[in-house]
Design an enzyme around this catalytic site. Structure first.
Site, PDB file in Angstrom:
ATOM      1  N   LYS A  78       4.335 -49.201   5.174  1.00  0.00           N
ATOM      2  CA  LYS A  78       4.333 -47.802   4.715  1.00  0.00           C
ATOM      3  C   LYS A  78       4.626 -46.892   5.904  1.00  0.00           C
ATOM      4  CE  LYS A  78       1.349 -44.592   2.081  1.00  0.00           C
ATOM      5  NZ  LYS A  78       0.039 -44.422   1.422  1.00  0.00           N
ATOM      6  N   SER A 153      -0.022 -42.988  -3.472  1.00  0.00           N
ATOM      7  CA  SER A 153       1.032 -42.541  -2.579  1.00  0.00           C
ATOM      8  C   SER A 153       1.879 -43.669  -1.990  1.00  0.00           C
ATOM      9  CB  SER A 153       0.427 -41.731  -1.432  1.00  0.00           C
ATOM     10  OG  SER A 153      -0.356 -42.557  -0.581  1.00  0.00           O
ATOM     11  N   SER A 177      -4.308 -44.960  -3.560  1.00  0.00           N
ATOM     12  CA  SER A 177      -2.896 -45.036  -3.166  1.00  0.00           C
ATOM     13  C   SER A 177      -2.329 -46.441  -2.991  1.00  0.00           C
ATOM     14  CB  SER A 177      -2.669 -44.247  -1.884  1.00  0.00           C
ATOM     15  OG  SER A 177      -2.694 -42.875  -2.164  1.00  0.00           O
TER      16      SER A 177
END
Lengths: 484, 96
Positions: A78, A153, A177
């Site tokens: 990420k 997210s 997330s």
């Protein structure tokens, strides 16, 4: 079968057996990314050269007999976990050109285990959002269905694994997330206990809630990723000095002697009937594996959204004060220092980030602190106590992850509160600091994936992995059909 | 209408947070913040008298180590991401 279709354990078997090299596997993933990612949008940057060099090194190490436990396996990270020499944009214009001068500890651990870091994946700006649509560089889309969100997210982390662009990935979970996009994209995702995995090098959003965790195609792959990234780190004083169990060894047949708690507050109005059906089916599957099922209560669940958005926004307003255009990141000049700060922050941040900074600054400002931040922190204690009480009656909790399956892209754009409310089933986990995971449970009639959430007491990741693995074995779901 | 937060409040908070809002943003943000803060009032339903706040789920204690010089980020590396730098420092608008 193409090499990119292999998960972590499958890749390792092929690499160990000598039928595949890491260079071949990595090239296969890079070609896959080239072919599908213009459409999927999972990656913000792809490190072609670095990945091939790491793959060559992995192949050399393996033939020299010094293969780490992820030697040669391509993974994505990420875009808020620092990887030295790569951009770390956090999905924000503010850090569009920021190049990491060091590795996050979780990334160091991946590299030490021999993993090949193939690129950095998309996310909501500074991890604030539930659909990855606040990303400044465009949103990824759900690989299982065109036109639908990935969740967020960590949407890119979920999409990259679901679209077979890499074997596994890392994400972060501050309020769901990891679990929510895993659920919406049909992959496995785990948020470890707060403190289990080092946060060093994870760009901070809400420091008392943030935790790094893996995405994978199945529970065994997730267990191996957890094994690699877990452990105390002197660089993170909130990481916990707790020995790391043998996670893959936790995947044992059967659940007899274990009790699964069904939190009644997670099955209320607003829960999509198709999601409910998948979860009840999963409860039956756990029962078939020998688990006893009991109803439990987490009575303060309905307050978690309010408490969370005060606490997370307060911490964010403080953490994001560092983006001032001075030592790194975007700068917009102004006639004096104050104007420079304001210009920089007003142009560098997107609307959702500004909204949360404003909520947090307000909640912490003189005269409002007791009414908001202190009150929310007290309610956090009540939520933590709910979990403590529930875990005297059961070993783990089983519930939905998200009240709905993936929604259409753009659907929640103008109603932030509606978007916040969709997080109601995942926020308490972070407020209590307990571990949680999402395991695929089935699909809706229109083919959208639905995950099943498992939550455990502090440091009970082994219990969750064991329960998740048994669920997976019992359900025997076919691999998700990718819509490309 | 009983607003939880006024445009003046939002303007004040924006200034504290070093953000500048356009007229349009100010209107939108005030409306959205009002909705969110009204929702948050839900917490007042709970009597939290005597409940100690949780800021971290595990008790935090100071972590000590010997004060020994160790390698850290080199000056040039630290300057590389700077938006405006000279040889050995970050440049900002004139302060004094």
């Amino acid at each position: 079968m193409q090499p990119y279709e292999l998960g972590v354990e499958e890749s390792l078997r092929a690499l160990e057996g000598g039928t595949l090299s890491s260079v071949e596997l990595t090239k296969s993933c890079l070609e896959r990314i080239e072919k599908v990612d213009d459409d999927i949008g999972a990656f913000i940057s792809v490190d072609r050269e670095g990945a091939l060099m790491a793959a060559e090194a992995a192949d050399r190490n393996r033939s020299a007999g010094s293969a780490g436990s992820l030697c040669g396996v391509p993974v994505a990270v990420k875009d808020l976990l620092n990887v030295k020499g790569l951009k770390n944009t956090c999905g924000s214009k503010m850090l569009e050109n920021f190049i990491s001068p060091y590795d996050a500890t979780s990334v160091t651990k991946l590299k030490q285990a021999g993993a090949v870091i193939i690129g950095k994946v998309s996310m909501d700006e500074f991890a604030m959002g539930s659909a990855s649509e606040t990303c400044a560089f465009g949103a990824p889309r759900n690989p299982i269905k065109k036109g639908y969100v990935t969740g967020g997210s960590s949407g890119g982390s979920a999409a990259a694994v679901a679209a077979l662009e890499c074997a596994a990935s890392l994400g972060s979970d501050t309020g769901g997330s990891i679990r929510q996009p895993a659920s919406l994209c049909g992959v496995v995702g785990m948020k470890p206990t707060y403190g289990r995995v080092s946060r060093y090098g994870l760009t901070a959003f809400a420091s008392s809630l943030d935790q790094v965790g893996p995405f994978a195609r199945n529970v065994a792959d997730c267990a191996r990723m957890m094994q690699v990234i877990s452990g105390w780190d002197e660089m993170d004083s909130t990481s916990v000095q707790q020995s790391v169990p043998d996670f893959p060894a936790a995947l044992t047949e059967g659940l007899s002697g274990m009790t699964a708690g069904v939190p009644k507050e997670y099955f209320t109005a607003g829960l999509d009937p198709e999601v409910e059906k998948v979860v009840y089916n999963a409860i039956e599957a756990l029962k078939a594996r020998g688990a006893k099922i009991v109803e439990v209560s987490l009575p303060h669940t309905e307050y978690c959204v309010a408490a969370y958005y005060i606490i997370a926004s307060s911490e964010a307003s403080s953490n994001l004060a560092r983006y001032d255009g001075v030592v790194y990141g975007f700068r917009k000049e102004g006639e004096n220092l104050l104007e420079m700060y304001k210009n920089t922050r007003s142009e560098g941040f997107g609307a959702e980030v500004k909204r949360r900074i404003l909520i947090g600054t307000y909640a912490l400002s003189s005269g409002y602190y007791d009414a908001y931040y202190k009150k929310a922190s007290q309610v956090r204690t009540l939520i933590l106590n709910d979990f403590k009480s529930a875990f005297t009656k059961c070993d783990f909790l089983v519930s939905p992850v998200c009240p709905t399956p993936a929604w259409k892209q753009g659907e929640h754009k103008d109603d932030p509160l509606a978007a916040y409310l969709s997080d109601i089933l995942t926020l308490s986990t972070n407020l209590a600091g307990v571990p949680g995971m999402s395991v695929p449970g089935g699909v809706t009639s229109s083919g959208l994936p639905v995950g099943v959430q498992l939550q455990g007491t502090h440091f009970a990741e082994e219990t969750l992995l064991r329960a998740g693995w048994n669920l997976e074995q019992e359900l025997q779901l076919p691999a998700g059909k990718i819509d490309i | 209408m009983n607003m939880k937060i006024s445009q003046e409040d939002v303007q004040h908070v924006a200034n504290l947070a070093r953000l500048r809002l356009s007229d349009e943003e100010l209107v939108t943000m005030t409306g959205q913040l009002d909705t969110i803060l009204s929702y948050v009032e839900k917490l007042d339903e709970l009597d939290t008298t005597g409940v100690s706040p949780t800021t971290h789920v595990f008790p935090l204690s100071n972590v000590f180590r010997e004060d020994i010089v160790r390698p850290s980020l080199e000056q040039q590396e630290a300057l590389e991401n700077g938006p405006k730098t000279d040889e050995d420092s970050f440049l900002v608008p004139k302060i004094i």
